[in-house]
Write an enzyme that holds these catalytic residues in place. Structure first.
Site, PDB file in Angstrom:
ATOM      1  N   TYR A 169       0.813  -1.232   0.000  1.00 47.48           N
ATOM      2  CA  TYR A 169       0.000   0.000   0.000  1.00 47.48           C
ATOM      3  C   TYR A 169       0.840   1.274   0.000  1.00 47.48           C
ATOM      4  CZ  TYR A 169      -3.892  -3.099   0.608  1.00 47.48           C
ATOM      5  OH  TYR A 169      -4.826  -4.084   0.392  1.00 47.48           O
ATOM      6  N   GLY A 170       1.748   1.390   0.990  1.00 47.57           N
ATOM      7  CA  GLY A 170       2.543   2.608   1.069  1.00 47.57           C
ATOM      8  C   GLY A 170       3.398   2.791  -0.162  1.00 47.57           C
ATOM      9  N   GLU A 205      10.488  -5.285  -5.977  1.00 46.52           N
ATOM     10  CA  GLU A 205       9.578  -6.170  -5.227  1.00 46.52           C
ATOM     11  C   GLU A 205      10.176  -7.573  -5.190  1.00 46.52           C
ATOM     12  OE1 GLU A 205       6.649  -6.252  -3.344  1.00 46.52           O
ATOM     13  OE2 GLU A 205       7.194  -8.378  -3.313  1.00 46.52           O
ATOM     14  N   GLY A 249      -8.218  -9.874   3.155  1.00 42.58           N
ATOM     15  CA  GLY A 249      -9.669 -10.026   3.065  1.00 42.58           C
ATOM     16  C   GLY A 249     -10.381  -8.814   2.509  1.00 42.58           C
ATOM     17  N   MET A 302     -11.030  -5.954   3.600  1.00 41.68           N
ATOM     18  CA  MET A 302     -11.829  -5.074   4.473  1.00 41.68           C
ATOM     19  C   MET A 302     -11.185  -3.694   4.547  1.00 41.68           C
ATOM     20  SD  MET A 302     -12.892  -7.636   7.532  1.00 41.68           S
ATOM     21  CE  MET A 302     -11.483  -8.693   7.333  1.00 41.68           C
ATOM     22  N   VAL A 356      15.781  -6.484  -1.792  1.00 38.66           N
ATOM     23  CA  VAL A 356      16.796  -5.532  -1.332  1.00 38.66           C
ATOM     24  C   VAL A 356      17.390  -6.044  -0.028  1.00 38.66           C
ATOM     25  CG1 VAL A 356      17.203  -3.178  -0.529  1.00 38.66           C
ATOM     26  CG2 VAL A 356      15.689  -3.603  -2.475  1.00 38.66           C
ATOM     27  N   GLU A 364     -14.251  -8.893  13.599  1.00 36.39           N
ATOM     28  CA  GLU A 364     -14.848  -9.179  12.299  1.00 36.39           C
ATOM     29  C   GLU A 364     -15.408 -10.587  12.245  1.00 36.39           C
ATOM     30  OE1 GLU A 364     -11.514  -7.774  10.970  1.00 36.39           O
ATOM     31  OE2 GLU A 364     -12.462  -5.816  10.851  1.00 36.39           O
ATOM     32  N   HIS A 423      -1.732  -8.231  11.013  1.00 39.52           N
ATOM     33  CA  HIS A 423      -1.639  -6.769  11.028  1.00 39.52           C
ATOM     34  C   HIS A 423      -0.365  -6.265  11.697  1.00 39.52           C
ATOM     35  CE1 HIS A 423      -6.363  -6.577  10.978  1.00 39.52           C
ATOM     36  NE2 HIS A 423      -5.863  -7.042   9.847  1.00 39.52           N
ATOM     37  N   GLY A 445       3.321   0.497   6.741  1.00 36.20           N
ATOM     38  CA  GLY A 445       2.713   0.242   8.045  1.00 36.20           C
ATOM     39  C   GLY A 445       3.679   0.351   9.215  1.00 36.20           C
ATOM     40  N   ASN A 461      -8.772  -2.794  10.838  1.00 35.61           N
ATOM     41  CA  ASN A 461      -7.840  -3.326   9.836  1.00 35.61           C
ATOM     42  C   ASN A 461      -7.073  -2.164   9.205  1.00 35.61           C
ATOM     43  OD1 ASN A 461     -10.617  -4.309   9.924  1.00 35.61           O
ATOM     44  ND2 ASN A 461      -9.704  -6.144   9.100  1.00 35.61           N
ATOM     45  N   PHE A 486      -5.199  -1.305   6.198  1.00 36.81           N
ATOM     46  CA  PHE A 486      -4.670  -0.816   4.921  1.00 36.81           C
ATOM     47  C   PHE A 486      -5.220   0.531   4.466  1.00 36.81           C
ATOM     48  CE2 PHE A 486      -7.675  -3.869   2.589  1.00 36.81           C
ATOM     49  CZ  PHE A 486      -8.389  -2.899   1.892  1.00 36.81           C
TER      50      PHE A 486
HETATM   51  P1  FAE Z   1       2.795  -4.765   2.472  1.00 39.07           P
HETATM   52  O1  FAE Z   1       1.462  -4.706   1.840  1.00 39.07           O
HETATM   53  O2  FAE Z   1       3.098  -5.898   3.384  1.00 39.07           O
HETATM   54  O3  FAE Z   1       3.856  -4.745   1.297  1.00 39.07           O
HETATM   55  C1  FAE Z   1       5.235  -4.914   1.489  1.00 39.07           C
HETATM   56  C2  FAE Z   1       5.830  -5.457   0.204  1.00 39.07           C
HETATM   57  O4  FAE Z   1       7.255  -5.341   0.277  1.00 39.07           O
HETATM   58  C3  FAE Z   1       5.522  -6.930  -0.044  1.00 39.07           C
HETATM   59  O5  FAE Z   1       5.068  -7.096  -1.357  1.00 39.07           O
HETATM   60  C4  FAE Z   1       6.877  -7.624   0.167  1.00 39.07           C
HETATM   61  O6  FAE Z   1       7.054  -8.777  -0.648  1.00 39.07           O
HETATM   62  C5  FAE Z   1       7.847  -6.523  -0.221  1.00 39.07           C
HETATM   63  N1  FAE Z   1       9.172  -6.636   0.433  1.00 39.07           N
HETATM   64  C6  FAE Z   1       9.418  -6.896   1.724  1.00 39.07           C
HETATM   65  N2  FAE Z   1      10.760  -6.871   1.979  1.00 39.07           N
HETATM   66  C7  FAE Z   1      11.350  -6.585   0.761  1.00 39.07           C
HETATM   67  C8  FAE Z   1      12.711  -6.439   0.359  1.00 39.07           C
HETATM   68  N3  FAE Z   1      13.726  -6.565   1.229  1.00 39.07           N
HETATM   69  N4  FAE Z   1      12.963  -6.166  -0.944  1.00 39.07           N
HETATM   70  C9  FAE Z   1      11.944  -6.034  -1.834  1.00 39.07           C
HETATM   71  N5  FAE Z   1      10.637  -6.187  -1.499  1.00 39.07           N
HETATM   72  C10 FAE Z   1      10.338  -6.446  -0.204  1.00 39.07           C
HETATM   73  O7  FAE Z   1       3.137  -3.430   3.263  1.00 39.07           O
HETATM   74  N6  FAE Z   1      -5.743  -5.335   6.193  1.00 39.07           N
HETATM   75  C11 FAE Z   1      -6.910  -4.685   6.022  1.00 39.07           C
HETATM   76  O8  FAE Z   1      -6.957  -3.453   6.140  1.00 39.07           O
HETATM   77  N7  FAE Z   1      -8.051  -5.381   5.702  1.00 39.07           N
HETATM   78  C12 FAE Z   1      -8.054  -6.743   5.578  1.00 39.07           C
HETATM   79  O9  FAE Z   1      -9.089  -7.343   5.276  1.00 39.07           O
HETATM   80  C13 FAE Z   1      -6.842  -7.441   5.795  1.00 39.07           C
HETATM   81  N8  FAE Z   1      -6.793  -8.790   5.730  1.00 39.07           N
HETATM   82  C14 FAE Z   1      -5.575  -9.418   5.784  1.00 39.07           C
HETATM   83  C15 FAE Z   1      -5.515 -10.793   5.568  1.00 39.07           C
HETATM   84  C16 FAE Z   1      -4.278 -11.433   5.520  1.00 39.07           C
HETATM   85  C17 FAE Z   1      -4.216 -12.915   5.301  1.00 39.07           C
HETATM   86  C18 FAE Z   1      -3.082 -10.683   5.685  1.00 39.07           C
HETATM   87  C19 FAE Z   1      -1.727 -11.349   5.616  1.00 39.07           C
HETATM   88  C20 FAE Z   1      -3.138  -9.325   5.909  1.00 39.07           C
HETATM   89  C21 FAE Z   1      -4.378  -8.685   5.974  1.00 39.07           C
HETATM   90  N9  FAE Z   1      -4.475  -7.311   6.166  1.00 39.07           N
HETATM   91  C22 FAE Z   1      -5.673  -6.674   6.054  1.00 39.07           C
HETATM   92  C23 FAE Z   1      -3.275  -6.510   6.457  1.00 39.07           C
HETATM   93  C24 FAE Z   1      -2.804  -5.679   5.257  1.00 39.07           C
HETATM   94  O10 FAE Z   1      -2.724  -6.489   4.110  1.00 39.07           O
HETATM   95  C25 FAE Z   1      -1.455  -5.044   5.603  1.00 39.07           C
HETATM   96  O11 FAE Z   1      -1.653  -4.210   6.738  1.00 39.07           O
HETATM   97  C26 FAE Z   1      -0.892  -4.235   4.468  1.00 39.07           C
HETATM   98  O12 FAE Z   1      -0.677  -5.029   3.333  1.00 39.07           O
HETATM   99  C27 FAE Z   1       0.426  -3.595   4.877  1.00 39.07           C
HETATM  100  O13 FAE Z   1       0.782  -2.670   3.881  1.00 39.07           O
HETATM  101  P2  FAE Z   1       2.266  -2.170   3.749  1.00 39.07           P
HETATM  102  O14 FAE Z   1       2.314  -1.106   2.712  1.00 39.07           O
HETATM  103  O15 FAE Z   1       2.795  -1.833   5.092  1.00 39.07           O
END
Ligand code: FAE
Length: 543
Positions: free
Chosen positions: A52-53, A72, A152, A154, A282, A392, A477, A505, A515, A517
């Site tokens: 997201y970020g 990525e 999910g 949400m 990275v 939820e 989370h 995050g 949640n 995101f």
């Molecule tokens: P994130 O989306 O985790 O993205 C980080 C990215 O960086 C990933 O693609 C990694 O592969 C990549 N990465 C990591 N380290 C490296 C590196 N060294 N070099 C290159 N790439 C790298 O970060 N949140 C909601 O609001 N609603 C929901 O319904 C919900 N359900 C969820 C269900 C599951 C099963 C899971 C696992 C999470 C859920 N979340 C939900 C949480 C939400 O997906 C999470 O808070 C966000 O994705 C975090 O966003 P960020 O931008 O922090």
């Protein structure tokens, strides 16, 4: 409507398949022919991760005219497998399900205490990862789109009062007036049609939990989602391919979900100024005459490092998620590569109070064999003075009647963990002990205990391993590690080293009440607007 990130407007099909077979892939309108990794390179702006970020950063940089490279570590989830589907089925996972595993590690590991959920798989850069830190495991998404691929959907905006309690330095008027609406709109957030919700068999499980909560005098709220509810209704009518109604979640959705590759990242790529390099992990960051240089490992589909490159950049945006970003900065500080980073890097981590629980209902009160995987209802007991919980109502789509009500509870847990650098294994370790979950477990027991008492129901003990009623050993989370206003300034600029920004995050100090995101996206929108105005446009060449 933003364009979709599709093979058609990225790479030719043949080029993409060749690249995918090689492992490392470079996608972007400007680089259709470039499938070979660069030996050394310079990017005016470099974004690590594509969640997201990161996606917000890439789009806003490109819209400001800055050529941006996104690195990525996961793959681009766009090419169908032998079954004609991009993602595998949740109940029949294969190699696509998890990040380099020989066996899947689903959160609900057993049914009737039997090991019938997980499967042996061959190692592959699958879409879901579970990072184990002993007393706490963290699930994250891997691939172009990060967590948006597996979650999910949400899309919840936190209560304003709690947002201000968590991030008091952030102007709530601006967030609620500008950045939350901007984020929701760009993410494609929508809500279920209430009349359909009341009548469809696919949400009987939610209605049952609503009735149980009402009997205990506790209210429920509808939860918006990024899954396209029009598509879902067509799934129910049999006129669109099924995804949410075919049990898909956790290992990706083949249809219906507006993941980031279809929203922010597609819009970023459509500018022609953004290139996404996949299977590019990275490892290190250090200062350089042109700003900073990152060391990036190019992975193949077996996880082997095919090449190691260095890319310099004037501006480095860290969007690798709470764990990824924190580990990169912690390693850089502890190895002396970025010695002036704040001691706050690695601190202020929390799991958003996540715990899961399941209740066994009476046989005369079925939840339905048909269950949509996209949750739309939450039990809202957040204003409870002793045990605030937002729970939820989660699906358990097994294709058979099981009389189970399942919940993901978000609780208010004041405990925080911190990361230490393990020099021998060159990785960050989370210091979080099981007893720190105490407040979350107590809050969940308070809520679900009331539901059980009033409805004459009991906990299920067979789903989480160890005969437990409450699962408190994993989270979806992860939040914090580089907290806004502590490890960074009030806009995510990393303290101690100019030209590095945190956008994900890890900025949120461990708890959000809902949640995360939508908040991660909105905060990134807020911070990027300021950074582009004050840093990028005032000094277009960086250093
Ligand atoms: P994130 O989306 O985790 O993205 C980080 C990215 O960086 C990933 O693609 C990694 O592969 C990549 N990465 C990591 N380290 C490296 C590196 N060294 N070099 C290159 N790439 C790298 O970060 N949140 C909601 O609001 N609603 C929901 O319904 C919900 N359900 C969820 C269900 C599951 C099963 C899971 C696992 C999470 C859920 N979340 C939900 C949480 C939400 O997906 C999470 O808070 C966000 O994705 C975090 O966003 P960020 O931008 O922090």
């Amino acid at each position: 409507m933003t364009p979709q990130l599709t093979r058609r407007h990225l790479l030719g099909a043949a080029a993409l398949q060749t690249a995918a077979a090689l492992g490392f892939t470079r996608v972007g309108l400007a680089s259709a022919q470039a499938v070979q990794p660069p030996a050394a390179d310079h990017a005016p702006a470099l974004v690590i991760g594509s969640g997201y970020g990161a996606a917000v950063a890439a789009l806003r940089l490109a819209r400001a005219g800055v050529r941006t490279v996104v690195l990525e570590m996961g793959r681009l989830w766009e090419t169908p497998g032998p079954d004609g589907k991009v993602f595998c089925r949740t109940i029949a996972p294969d190699h696509r399900s998890m990040w380099f595993r020989t066996r899947t590690e689903a959160p609900l590991a057993t049914f009737l205490w039997l090991d019938v959920v997980n499967r042996n798989i061959s190692p592959y850069p699958g879409v879901l990862d579970r990072i184990d830190y002993g007393d706490m495991a963290v699930y994250v998404g891997r691939g172009v789109g990060g967590g948006s691929l597996v979650n999910g959907g949400m899309a919840v905006t936190p209560p304003r009062s709690y947002f201000s309690e968590v991030l008091p330095q952030v102007d709530a008027d601006a967030m609620y007036g500008t950045y939350f609406p901007r984020a929701r709109s760009a993410l494609g957030v929508n809500s279920i049609d209430r009349a359909w919700f009341e009548s469809t068999p696919w949400y009987r499980y939610s209605r049952v939990s609503r009735a149980h909560a009402a009997r205990a005098g506790i209210g429920t709220v509808f939860v918006p989602n990024v899954y396209d509810f029009d598509h879902m209704r067509r799934e129910a009518a049999g006129t669109a391919p099924k995804s949410a109604l075919a049990g898909e979640v956790l290992y990706g959705n083949n249809h219906g979900k507006r993941s980031l590759d279809k929203t922010y990242l597609a819009a970023a790529l459509a500018t022609g100024l953004v290139t996404v390099e996949t299977l590019s992990r990275v490892r290190a960051v250090r200062p350089h005459a042109r700003g900073h240089v990152v060391t990036v490992e190019r992975l193949d589909l077996r996880g082997r490092v095919r090449a190691t490159d260095e890319i310099t950049t004037s501006r480095l945006f860290l969007g690798a998620g709470s764990l990824g970003t924190t580990e990169l900065l912690l390693r850089a500080r502890e190895t002396g590569a970025l010695p002036d980073l704040s001691p706050e890097v690695g601190r202020g981590w929390g799991h958003n109070g996540n715990v899961m629980a399941a209740r066994a209902n009476h046989v005369w009160d079925p939840v339905g064999a048909r269950q949509s995987t996209m949750p739309v209802l939450g039990i809202d007991d957040w204003n409870n003075p002793t045990h605030p919980v937002f729970a939820e109502v989660a699906p358990l789509p097994m294709g058979l009647e099981h009389w189970i009500s399942l919940y993901l509870a978000i609780t208010k847990n004041p405990e925080r963990g911190h990361f230490v650098y393990d020099a021998v294994r060159d990785r960050a370790r989370l210091r979080w002990s099981r007893d720190q979950n105490g407040p979350s477990v107590a809050a969940a027991r308070s809520l679900f205990g009331r539901l059980n008492r009033v409805n004459g129901t009991v906990y299920r003990h067979d789903l989480f391993g160890g005969n437990r009623a409450i699962a408190d050993d994993f989270t979806y989370h992860p939040l914090g590690g580089c907290v806004l206003g502590r490890a960074t300034d009030l806009y995510g600029r990393v303290r101690g080293h100019r030209g590095i920004y945190v956008v994900d995050g890890s900025l949120i100090p461990g708890s959000l009440g809902v949640n995360p995101f939508v908040t991660i996206t909105a905060l990134a929108e807020r911070n990027m607007e300021r950074i582009i105005r004050e840093d990028v446009l005032r000094d277009p060449r960086g250093r």
